[in-house]
Design an enzyme around this catalytic site. Structure first.
Site, PDB file in Angstrom:
ATOM      1  N   GLN A 164       0.827  -1.217   0.000  1.00 55.55           N
ATOM      2  CA  GLN A 164       0.000   0.000   0.000  1.00 55.55           C
ATOM      3  C   GLN A 164       0.863   1.270   0.000  1.00 55.55           C
ATOM      4  O   GLN A 164       0.334   2.381   0.093  1.00 55.55           O
ATOM      5  CB  GLN A 164      -0.938  -0.001   1.207  1.00 55.55           C
ATOM      6  CG  GLN A 164      -1.933  -1.155   1.220  1.00 55.55           C
ATOM      7  CD  GLN A 164      -3.039  -1.027   0.181  1.00 55.55           C
ATOM      8  OE1 GLN A 164      -3.215   0.033  -0.441  1.00 55.55           O
ATOM      9  NE2 GLN A 164      -3.796  -2.086  -0.027  1.00 55.55           N
ATOM     10  N   SER A 184       2.624  -5.536  -4.897  1.00 52.54           N
ATOM     11  CA  SER A 184       1.516  -6.145  -5.634  1.00 52.54           C
ATOM     12  C   SER A 184       1.115  -5.222  -6.786  1.00 52.54           C
ATOM     13  O   SER A 184       0.894  -4.026  -6.575  1.00 52.54           O
ATOM     14  CB  SER A 184       0.336  -6.338  -4.683  1.00 52.54           C
ATOM     15  OG  SER A 184      -0.790  -6.773  -5.393  1.00 52.54           O
ATOM     16  N   HIS A 186      -1.686  -4.978  -8.561  1.00 53.57           N
ATOM     17  CA  HIS A 186      -3.043  -4.408  -8.667  1.00 53.57           C
ATOM     18  C   HIS A 186      -3.320  -3.306  -7.652  1.00 53.57           C
ATOM     19  O   HIS A 186      -4.428  -2.765  -7.602  1.00 53.57           O
ATOM     20  CB  HIS A 186      -4.113  -5.515  -8.616  1.00 53.57           C
ATOM     21  CG  HIS A 186      -4.369  -6.164  -7.298  1.00 53.57           C
ATOM     22  ND1 HIS A 186      -5.504  -5.925  -6.568  1.00 53.57           N
ATOM     23  CD2 HIS A 186      -3.657  -7.061  -6.588  1.00 53.57           C
ATOM     24  CE1 HIS A 186      -5.488  -6.671  -5.466  1.00 53.57           C
ATOM     25  NE2 HIS A 186      -4.366  -7.367  -5.449  1.00 53.57           N
ATOM     26  N   THR A 222       6.435 -20.642 -15.797  1.00 51.38           N
ATOM     27  CA  THR A 222       6.547 -19.689 -16.906  1.00 51.38           C
ATOM     28  C   THR A 222       6.001 -18.334 -16.477  1.00 51.38           C
ATOM     29  O   THR A 222       4.918 -18.242 -15.898  1.00 51.38           O
ATOM     30  CB  THR A 222       5.769 -20.219 -18.136  1.00 51.38           C
ATOM     31  OG1 THR A 222       6.287 -21.503 -18.448  1.00 51.38           O
ATOM     32  CG2 THR A 222       5.920 -19.288 -19.331  1.00 51.38           C
ATOM     33  N   CYS A 308     -10.095  -7.055   1.775  1.00 51.64           N
ATOM     34  CA  CYS A 308      -9.335  -8.310   1.622  1.00 51.64           C
ATOM     35  C   CYS A 308     -10.012  -9.434   2.373  1.00 51.64           C
ATOM     36  O   CYS A 308      -9.864 -10.590   2.034  1.00 51.64           O
ATOM     37  CB  CYS A 308      -7.924  -8.135   2.151  1.00 51.64           C
ATOM     38  SG  CYS A 308      -7.082  -6.771   1.383  1.00 51.64           S
TER      39      CYS A 308
HETATM   40  N1  PMP Z   1      -0.566  -6.847   1.792  1.00 51.50           N
HETATM   41  C1  PMP Z   1      -1.387  -5.797   1.804  1.00 51.50           C
HETATM   42  C2  PMP Z   1      -1.095  -4.658   2.720  1.00 51.50           C
HETATM   43  C3  PMP Z   1      -2.497  -5.757   0.980  1.00 51.50           C
HETATM   44  O1  PMP Z   1      -3.321  -4.702   1.006  1.00 51.50           O
HETATM   45  C4  PMP Z   1      -2.742  -6.857   0.117  1.00 51.50           C
HETATM   46  C5  PMP Z   1      -3.954  -6.895  -0.794  1.00 51.50           C
HETATM   47  N2  PMP Z   1      -5.153  -6.627  -0.158  1.00 51.50           N
HETATM   48  C6  PMP Z   1      -1.838  -7.929   0.125  1.00 51.50           C
HETATM   49  C7  PMP Z   1      -0.766  -7.892   0.975  1.00 51.50           C
HETATM   50  C8  PMP Z   1      -2.028  -9.116  -0.769  1.00 51.50           C
HETATM   51  O2  PMP Z   1      -1.703  -8.772  -2.103  1.00 51.50           O
HETATM   52  P1  PMP Z   1      -2.186  -9.664  -3.335  1.00 51.50           P
HETATM   53  O3  PMP Z   1      -3.609  -9.316  -3.583  1.00 51.50           O
HETATM   54  O4  PMP Z   1      -1.285  -9.230  -4.466  1.00 51.50           O
HETATM   55  O5  PMP Z   1      -1.953 -11.071  -2.998  1.00 51.50           O
END
Ligand code: PMP
Length: 358
Positions: A164, A184, A186, A222, A308
């Site tokens: 973040q 990450s 996304h 891959t 999450c």
């Molecule tokens: N760490 C934090 C602080 C996150 O906000 C997230 C995603 N919500 C993750 C780890 C996990 O990342 P990913 O979705 O790429 O597995």
């Protein structure tokens, strides 16, 4: 029209990234092949490696592409013998992995308790400490360089979940004294399902996925060439536009000035260093899930607690770690903004707020 205010869950993919991904997919090729198509795919990956390294101000040969931060976090935490110490506000991809190890206390303002960290370091002899740089729920920024220095002085390995932080604050692998850092795609304008683990030179990297010799024998399988290329471009854009991120602070303040008018509203982490883009607040005697659905009907996408763990109707563990009571923790909403947020998104939220009257 939908106003998307849930960037911490996932950011919209930047159009430039979508275009690049389309091109890479059309061109094809396996990056391990020796022929021209393979070499072309390889170049996309190596360019992305440079761009991701640049985002964290470290060396490209120390970047391993992964399927996301959950994988990066698991590589580090599953791969080390304990004791491992983490804070109570970590993401489930950290604290669910090391169940039973040492927890470092959190202060009511959302910052790590540095005195407790000192005690943990001096009395419990951890081999590895893992701390998130920016909290996904509250946006609170931890004093990572200070924590990293303490770890370095005591010879403790230091892992940072910087998911973040990417594109929101400057990330500096050396200045933060990191041994490992997870990212990450996304969360910074690239697609889901791609990420990176950055490791310090000469620090052995635990292998989670074994098989072929990809990623310099550190992560088999891959490569997801198109998404990696997109992640590289998104990382480059996040770094280039870092100074513009401040503009979101005005939006956040405007939103918080309005919601504060409701008696008893609690803004979590207010007064603590926070990223400009995130506001997490509780409205007394409301239920976050119901509020979130009301906002959804009004066309506003925001999150209750942590997206999450959505689907799990439990009060946020992050807020509980800050001493927020169950009722207030169950009524927490989170707004998070990013590269494509405009005043009209904020206006849409404020008008929905007036209609819903929480
Ligand atoms: N760490 C934090 C602080 C996150 O906000 C997230 C995603 N919500 C993750 C780890 C996990 O990342 P990913 O979705 O790429 O597995």
């Amino acid at each position: 029209m939908v106003a998307y205010l849930d960037y911490n869950a996932t950011t919209p993919i930047r159009p430039e990234v979508i275009e690049l991904i389309g091109r890479v997919l059309r061109e094809g090729g396996n990056p391990s092949s020796q022929h021209a198509c393979g070499r072309n795919a390889r170049k996309y990956i190596e360019d992305a490696r440079e761009q991701v390294a640049n985002l964290v101000n470290y060396k490209s040969e120390n970047v391993i592409f992964t399927s996301g931060a959950t994988e990066g976090n698991n590589m580090v935490l599953q791969g080390h013998e304990g004791p491992i110490a983490v804070t109570d506000f970590e993401h489930p991809s950290v604290w669910n992995v090391i169940d039973g190890d040492i927890k470092i206390k959190v202060r009511p303002n959302g910052l790590i308790d540095l005195e407790d960290l000192d005690d943990v370091i001096n009395l419990k002899n951890p081999k590895l400490i893992s701390v998130m740089a920016v909290n996904n729920e509250t946006g609170v920024i931890q004093p990572i360089a200070q924590i990293g220095r303490l770890c370095r002085e005591k010879g403790i390995l230091f892992h940072v979940d910087a998911v973040q932080a990417a594109g929101k604050i400057e990330i500096d692998f050396e200045r933060w004294h990191c041994d490992f850092l997870s990212l990450s795609g996304h969360k910074c304008g690239a697609p889901q399902g791609v990420g990176a683990l950055i490791f310090r030179s000469k620090t052995p990297v635990p292998k989670l996925i074994k098989g072929g010799g990809q990623e310099r024998r550190q992560r088999a399988g891959t490569e997801n060439t198109a998404s990696i290329a997109g992640f590289g471009l998104a990382a480059h854009m996040a770094k280039t536009e870092l100074s513009e991120f401040k503009r979101l602070g005005a939006f956040r303040d405007q939103i918080e000035r309005t919601i504060e008018k409701v008696t008893g509203v609690m803004i979590h982490g207010a007064g603590t260093p926070r990223v400009y883009s995130t506001s997490c607040f509780s409205v007394p005697n409301t239920d976050a899930q119901t509020l979130m659905m009301q906002f959804d009907i009004e066309g506003i996408c925001l999150s209750s607690g942590s997206a999450c763990s959505s689907g799990v109707l439990k009060p946020s563990h992050v807020l509980k770690s800050m001493g927020v009571d169950d009722q207030m923790a169950s009524s927490a909403l989170r707004i998070s903004m990013g590269w494509n947020t405009t005043q009209s998104d904020v206006d849409a939220f404020l008008s929905a707020w007036q209609n819903i009257k929480p």
